[in-house]
Design an enzyme around this catalytic site. Structure first.
Site, PDB file in Angstrom:
ATOM      1  N   HIS A   1      -5.482  -1.376  12.005  1.00  9.77           N
ATOM      2  CA  HIS A   1      -5.042  -1.817  10.679  1.00  9.77           C
ATOM      3  C   HIS A   1      -5.922  -2.946  10.212  1.00  9.77           C
ATOM      4  O   HIS A   1      -6.165  -3.759  10.793  1.00  9.77           O
ATOM      5  CB  HIS A   1      -3.213  -2.258  10.909  1.00  9.77           C
ATOM      6  CG  HIS A   1      -2.809  -2.833   9.732  1.00  9.77           C
ATOM      7  ND1 HIS A   1      -2.674  -1.953   8.438  1.00  9.77           N
ATOM      8  CD2 HIS A   1      -1.853  -3.665   9.380  1.00  9.77           C
ATOM      9  CE1 HIS A   1      -1.904  -2.439   7.583  1.00  9.77           C
ATOM     10  NE2 HIS A   1      -1.686  -3.600   8.055  1.00  9.77           N
TER      11      HIS A   1
ATOM     12  N   ASN B   1      -0.431  -9.314   4.943  1.00 13.09           N
ATOM     13  CA  ASN B   1      -0.515  -7.992   5.315  1.00 13.09           C
ATOM     14  C   ASN B   1      -0.058  -7.254   4.036  1.00 13.09           C
ATOM     15  O   ASN B   1      -0.141  -7.839   2.761  1.00 13.09           O
ATOM     16  CB  ASN B   1       0.882  -7.717   5.968  1.00 13.09           C
ATOM     17  CG  ASN B   1       0.687  -6.299   6.689  1.00 13.09           C
ATOM     18  OD1 ASN B   1      -0.179  -5.529   6.529  1.00 13.09           O
ATOM     19  ND2 ASN B   1       1.471  -6.170   7.697  1.00 13.09           N
TER      20      ASN B   1
ATOM     21  N   CYS C   1      -5.284   0.268   4.075  1.00  9.97           N
ATOM     22  CA  CYS C   1      -5.250  -0.992   4.236  1.00  9.97           C
ATOM     23  C   CYS C   1      -6.523  -1.393   4.275  1.00  9.97           C
ATOM     24  O   CYS C   1      -6.807  -2.749   4.124  1.00  9.97           O
ATOM     25  CB  CYS C   1      -4.738  -1.120   5.858  1.00  9.97           C
ATOM     26  SG  CYS C   1      -5.723  -0.109   6.980  1.00  9.97           S
TER      27      CYS C   1
ATOM     28  N   GLN D   1       0.738  -1.288  -0.136  1.00  9.13           N
ATOM     29  CA  GLN D   1       0.090  -0.056  -0.090  1.00  9.13           C
ATOM     30  C   GLN D   1       0.926   1.093   0.007  1.00  9.13           C
ATOM     31  O   GLN D   1       0.249   2.322  -0.244  1.00  9.13           O
ATOM     32  CB  GLN D   1      -0.827   0.113   1.265  1.00  9.13           C
ATOM     33  CG  GLN D   1      -0.125   0.207   2.468  1.00  9.13           C
ATOM     34  CD  GLN D   1      -1.156  -0.118   3.730  1.00  9.13           C
ATOM     35  OE1 GLN D   1      -1.613  -1.171   4.088  1.00  9.13           O
ATOM     36  NE2 GLN D   1      -1.324   1.211   4.215  1.00  9.13           N
TER      37      GLN D   1
END
Length: 340
Positions: free
Chosen positions: A283, A304, A147, A141
Site C-alpha cells: 500500500h 491515507n 494508492c 480511492q
C-alpha cells in the site's frame, strides 16, 4: 418411599431449570442476532452498500458479524494503545481487503543516487505539514487499486505548496488514465517513483480539471495538456533508515510504502498503531509529519486514501523508532519524494 419421591422431584426440577436456561440462552442469542442485523442495516445505509441477492446479503452479514465481534474483543482485551472500529471494510474478509491493495513493490527500481537531506542538519522534534498548509483534505480511492497515484499526488501537492505557497488539489485520475506506458497500470497497481517520472515529463493538472472517477479510463489529452504543476525529479530516501526518513519528512511530505494488509490495520480507528504487521509492502501512503504521543510513544503521521471515516479522520499515527531497521510495517523500506 418418600425419599425416592423427593429425589424424583429434584430431578424433574433440575431438568426443567436446565431447559429454561437453554431457552433463555437461545433467546439471548436471538436478541444479539437481531441487534447485529439492525447494526448491519444501519451500516449498509451509512455506506450505501447494496447487495445483489439474499444469499450475498446473508454471507456479507456473517462476515460483518464476525468482524464486529473480533473488533469488540480486541478493544476489550488487547491492552494496545490503539482502538479498532467498524468502518467501510466491515463486510470484507481480511483476504478480500488485502486484495484491494495494489502497490507493486516487486517493480521498485534501484534507489536514486542522491539524497539532499542527508546532511547533519538538526530536525524539529515534531512536524505536521497539515498545520503548515501543505496537505490537501483526505481523499478516497474507492474500489480502484491506485494508492500509488494518491501517494505520489499528495507528495507533489506538498512540495509545490512549500515551494510556491499555493496548495492545489491535483489529479490522481490523470495518472490512472495517462501513466500507462511505464510500470503503472491504473487501478491494477503501480508505484510512486514511476508516477514521479511521469509528472517530471508531463506535469500534472488539477483535480478540478481532470476529476477522479475511480475507474480505468482513456487518457484525455486535452485535459492532460493543461499543466498546473511540474517537478524537477525525485529522490529515494536511503532504505531501512528511520533516521533518514525523519530528515526527509522534516522538509516535505514523503511517499512511503507499507504493509497495510492486517486485520488491525483494516479496522484501525485511533491511537498510535504499534502492529501487528510485517514488511510485505502492499500500500502506498504519504508521511506528512511525526511527533510524540502523550504517553511518550514516537510516531509517524501518515495520510491515507481511504476517506475521512477511516482511522483518525483519514490519518494513522504509526509507531516510530522501532527496533526493526525497516520501520513498523516496512515504512522505511521504500520512501521517496519529488523535487521542485
Amino acid at each position: 418411599m418418600a425419599s425416592l419421591r423427593n429425589r424424583c422431584c429434584i430431578l424433574v426440577t433440575l431438568i426443567f431449570l436446565s431447559g429454561a436456561s437453554a431457552c433463555q440462552a437461545a433467546g439471548r442469542a436471538l436478541q444479539q442476532d437481531d441487534s447485529m442485523y439492525e447494526m448491519h442495516e444501519q451500516w449498509m445505509a451509512r455506506y450505501g452498500r447494496v447487495y445483489t441477492d439474499m444469499d450475498e446479503r446473508q454471507s456479507r452479514f456473517q462476515i460483518f458479524k464476525a468482524n464486529t465481534r473480533l473488533i469488540e474483543s480486541f478493544n476489550r482485551g488487547s491492552g494496545k494503545p490503539y482502538k479498532l472500529s467498524v468502518n467501510q471494510f466491515a463486510d470484507l474478509t481480511n483476504e478480500e481487503f488485502k486484495a484491494r491493495n495494489r502497490f507493486k513493490s516487486h517493480m521498485c527500481s534501484a534507489e536514486a543516487a542522491s539524497f539532499k537531506y542527508g546532511n547533519g542538519t538538526a530536525v524539529p522534534s515534531s512536524m505536521d505539514w497539515r498545520k503548515k498548509g501543505a496537505v490537501t483534505p483526505v481523499k478516497n480511492q474507492g474500489q480502484c487499486g491506485c494508492c500509488w497515484a494518491f501517494s505520489a499526488v499528495a507528495a507533489v501537492e506538498g512540495v509545490h505548496e512549500i515551494t510556491t505557497g499555493k496548495l492545489i488539489s491535483l489529479s490522481e485520475q490523470e495518472l490512472v488514465d495517462c501513466d500507462v506506458r511505464s510500470q503503472d497500470q491504473g487501478c491494477e497497481g503501480g508505484w510512486m517513483d514511476s508516477a514521479f517520472q511521469f509528472v517530471e515529463k508531463h506535469g500534472l493538472t488539477t483535480e478540478m480539471n481532470y476529476p477522479y472517477t475511480g475507474t480505468d479510463g482513456k487518457c484525455n489529452a486535452k485535459r492532460e495538456s493543461n499543466r498546473a504543476v511540474t517537478i524537477k525529479g525525485y529522490e529515494d530516501v536511503p532504505a531501512n533508515s528511520e533516521e533518514a526518513l525523519l530528515k526527509a519528512v522534516a522538509n516535505q511530505p514523503v511517499s512511503v510504502a507499507i504493509d497495510a494488509g492486517g486485520f488491525e490495520f483494516q479496522f484501525y480507528s485511533s491511537g498510535v498503531f504499534t502492529g501487528a504487521c510485517g514488511t510485505d509492502l502492499d500500500h502506498g501512503v504519504v508521511a506528512v509529519g511525526y511527533g510524540t504521543s502523550d504517553n511518550g510513544t514516537k510516531y509517524w503521521l501518515v495520510k491515507n486514501s481511504w476517506g475521512a471515516e477511516w482511522g483518525e479522520e483519514g490519518y494513522i499515527r504509526m509507531q516510530r523508532d522501532v527496533t526493526a531497521k525497516e520501520g513498523l510495517c516496512g515504512i522505511a523500506m521504500k520512501a521517496s519524494y519529488p523535487t521542485a
